[in-house]
Design a protein around this motif. Structure first.
Motif, short mmCIF file in Angstrom:
data_model
loop_
_atom_site.label_atom_id
_atom_site.label_comp_id
_atom_site.label_asym_id
_atom_site.label_seq_id
_atom_site.Cartn_x
_atom_site.Cartn_y
_atom_site.Cartn_z
N TYR A 1 0.85 -1.20 0.00
CA TYR A 1 0.00 0.00 0.00
C TYR A 1 0.88 1.25 0.00
CZ TYR A 1 -2.89 3.62 2.32
OH TYR A 1 -3.52 4.78 2.68
N LEU B 1 13.57 -1.82 1.62
CA LEU B 1 12.98 -2.08 2.95
C LEU B 1 11.94 -3.22 2.98
CD1 LEU B 1 12.39 1.36 4.67
CD2 LEU B 1 13.70 -0.56 5.56
N GLY B 2 11.06 -3.21 2.00
CA GLY B 2 9.94 -4.16 2.01
C GLY B 2 10.35 -5.62 1.87
N GLY C 1 12.71 -7.10 3.52
CA GLY C 1 13.06 -7.67 4.82
C GLY C 1 14.34 -8.47 4.74
N PRO D 1 0.62 5.12 0.79
CA PRO D 1 -0.28 6.16 1.29
C PRO D 1 -0.18 7.45 0.49
CG PRO D 1 1.41 5.58 2.93
CD PRO D 1 1.75 4.88 1.66
N ARG E 1 9.04 1.62 -4.40
CA ARG E 1 9.12 0.86 -3.15
C ARG E 1 7.89 -0.05 -2.97
NH1 ARG E 1 9.91 4.59 2.08
NH2 ARG E 1 7.76 5.15 1.66
N THR E 2 6.74 0.44 -3.43
CA THR E 2 5.50 -0.32 -3.27
C THR E 2 5.35 -1.38 -4.36
OG1 THR E 2 4.56 1.76 -2.49
CG2 THR E 2 3.01 -0.03 -2.87
N TYR F 1 6.19 9.05 3.15
CA TYR F 1 7.20 9.14 4.20
C TYR F 1 8.46 8.42 3.72
CZ TYR F 1 9.50 9.07 8.68
OH TYR F 1 10.42 9.27 9.69
N PHE G 1 12.18 7.18 4.77
CA PHE G 1 13.04 6.91 5.93
C PHE G 1 14.39 7.58 5.72
CE2 PHE G 1 9.88 3.61 6.15
CZ PHE G 1 9.60 3.56 7.50
N ASP G 2 15.06 7.82 6.84
CA ASP G 2 16.34 8.52 6.79
C ASP G 2 17.45 7.57 6.33
OD1 ASP G 2 18.19 10.48 7.04
OD2 ASP G 2 18.36 10.39 9.22
N PHE G 3 17.27 7.02 5.12
CA PHE G 3 18.24 6.14 4.49
C PHE G 3 18.47 6.68 3.07
CE2 PHE G 3 15.86 2.82 7.08
CZ PHE G 3 16.85 2.66 8.02
N ARG H 1 15.71 11.79 2.01
CA ARG H 1 15.11 13.01 2.58
C ARG H 1 15.44 14.26 1.75
NH1 ARG H 1 14.38 12.08 8.30
NH2 ARG H 1 12.83 10.43 8.31
#
Lengths: 233, 229
Positions: free
Chosen positions: A74, A92-93, A95, A76, A140-141, A80, A82-84, A126
């Protein structure tokens, strides 16, 4: 993934935000949820994503009310980061241990290429502009290739080039991974370009569902006609 | 003005005098404050993260209690620890009263709510977008909490610095439970109180200046760590 919403109602402080008798989202299709501000598009998406459980009625995923782990991604409306770095954000997703890292890396790089952000892999996420961050969030999604992908206004802050890339990527994920994709938009042109089905919403209700051609060429409902009145291709 | 200038000279002399007692006082002050900050941080950061990020019954009440305890007068904290550790108290058999360990316990009681309270506030501001983004990617549980911590790390570090600042400047609790025993539980702040009582204002002020300098160095070091992470 096949999703069915039955007799779904959601209230915010006694104000009805969503009132859907029945909606069937068929597996492998791209759905555009169209409608004016406050029509319940995002609320419906949040319920589909399993974030909002404060509703009456039922939501069935492949016939089951229980959402299976890691079958949905999802995006949004408010992004947002992340500070990466950009690359780390998109990774990230996956894992740890779920997928071979080199395989994940090559998929992430390809995803960034799809949205035209491959030159930003090592940039701090950022430091990106709103439109760039939105493209990265889309990558990312979508990179996860989940069964059901929910995108809340995925290209609202993106420039024309970015919108084109995003739309191409959405269609590509749908055809390659077989993902069912539901996205919200205010833009009928976008819905016409990439959706198989258009869900027209107004005041929390679904007023019309059909192919883009049906909805845009011969709208049946007054709300749809009102919404499309100011549309210029 | 003369007293202040004399004190500066006296402070310099005290530092360079190789006076064992002064170095002992400085060392104990550092050990007690750093240890209490580390223990409080280790307890307060995870609890602040959990309280700030989870919804549960009684959360509002708990948050208000923590906010109240953020302003806990050190002397009251000292009194509570004193009552627990005194011979007739529930933990009297441990024989910890008037020891540096008792001073650490009292300071933990003072700092813990400060770090927890600030951490809760920091987490509350970040939790919604982080949780939503994580959930959208299928990230939950401990991994979400770790990511949340990563996003709050600078502010959490500031909370720890604030806790340390409260510990190094605190006198009431360490005086009550430590007893200001020479060569054993005397720290900078209790030594300042003692010297002021004796009328040795220049020595008291000199100790105050040393305390300020140490506090500045520690804060500077913590901020350097904060900037480099």
């Amino acid at each position: 993934m096949r999703v069915e919403l039955i007799n779904l109602k959601r209230y915010f402080n006694e104000k009805k935000a969503l009132d859907i008798d029945r909606l069937l989202i068929e597996s492998g299709k791209v759905y555009a949820v169209l409608g004016p501000n406050g029509s319940g598009k995002s609320t419906m998406l949040r319920i589909l994503a399993g974030f909002d459980r404060d509703f009456s009625g039922s939501v069935c995923y492949n016939g089951m009310e229980k959402l299976q782990y890691n079958c949905i991604s999802y995006m949004p409306q408010s992004i947002y980061m992340f500070d990466f770095t950009v690359l780390e954000n998109v990774l990230l997703g996956f894992g740890r241990g779920r997928i071979d890292r080199s395989d994940a890396l090559s998929r992430v790089k390809a995803a960034l290429g799809f949205v035209g952000m491959d030159g930003f892999s090592n940039a701090k996420a950022r430091s990106l502009s709103g439109g760039e961050a939105q493209r990265v969030a889309l990558a990312r999604t979508l990179v996860l290739g989940r069964d059901l992908v929910l995108l809340d206004e995925p290209s609202s802050a993106t420039d024309i080039t970015g919108v084109g890339l995003a739309e191409k990527y959405i269609r590509s994920v749908n055809s390659k991974d077989g993902s069912t994709i539901v996205f919200t938009t205010h833009n009928p042109s976008q819905a016409a370009r990439i959706a198989d089905e258009v869900i027209m919403m107004h005041s929390g209700r679904i007023v019309e569902i059909g192919s883009p051609q049906q909805i845009f060429d011969s709208p049946k409902e007054q709300e749809t006609r009102d919404f499309l009145r100011n549309w210029r291709i | 003005m003369k007293t202040i200038l004399d004190s500066l000279v006296q402070a310099f002399r005290l530092i360079t005098s190789l006076n064992g007692e002064i170095y002992g006082i400085i060392a104990l002050s550092l050990v007690v404050t750093i240890l209490s900050t580390v223990i409080s941080g280790a307890l307060a950061v995870p609890s602040g993260m959990i309280i700030g990020s989870r919804e549960f019954k009684g959360k509002k009440l708990l948050t208000r209690l923590i906010s109240t305890f953020m302003g806990l007068p050190p002397v009251v904290a000292g009194l509570i620890v004193y009552l627990f550790l005194s011979r007739k108290g529930p933990l009297g058999s441990l024989g910890m009263l008037f020891t540096p360990a008792a001073m650490v316990i009292a300071q933990v009681l003072i700092i813990y709510p400060v770090i927890t309270g600030i951490t809760i506030g920091v987490v509350r501001a970040k939790v919604q977008p982080v949780r939503e983004t994580c959930a959208g990617l299928g990230i939950g549980g401990w991994r979400m909490l770790l990511l949340l911590f990563h996003e709050c790390r600078y502010s959490v570090m500031s909370a720890i610095i604030a806790g340390y600042g409260r510990a190094i400047s605190e006198v009431g609790a360490v005086m009550l439970v430590g007893g200001n025993i020479q060569f054993y539980t005397r720290v900078m702040t209790t030594a300042i109180v003692l010297e002021t009582g004796k009328g040795n204002y220049d020595r008291a002020l000199a100790l105050g200046i040393i305390l300020l300098v140490i506090s500045f160095i520690i804060n500077w070091m913590l901020q350097r760590i904060q900037e480099s992470t």
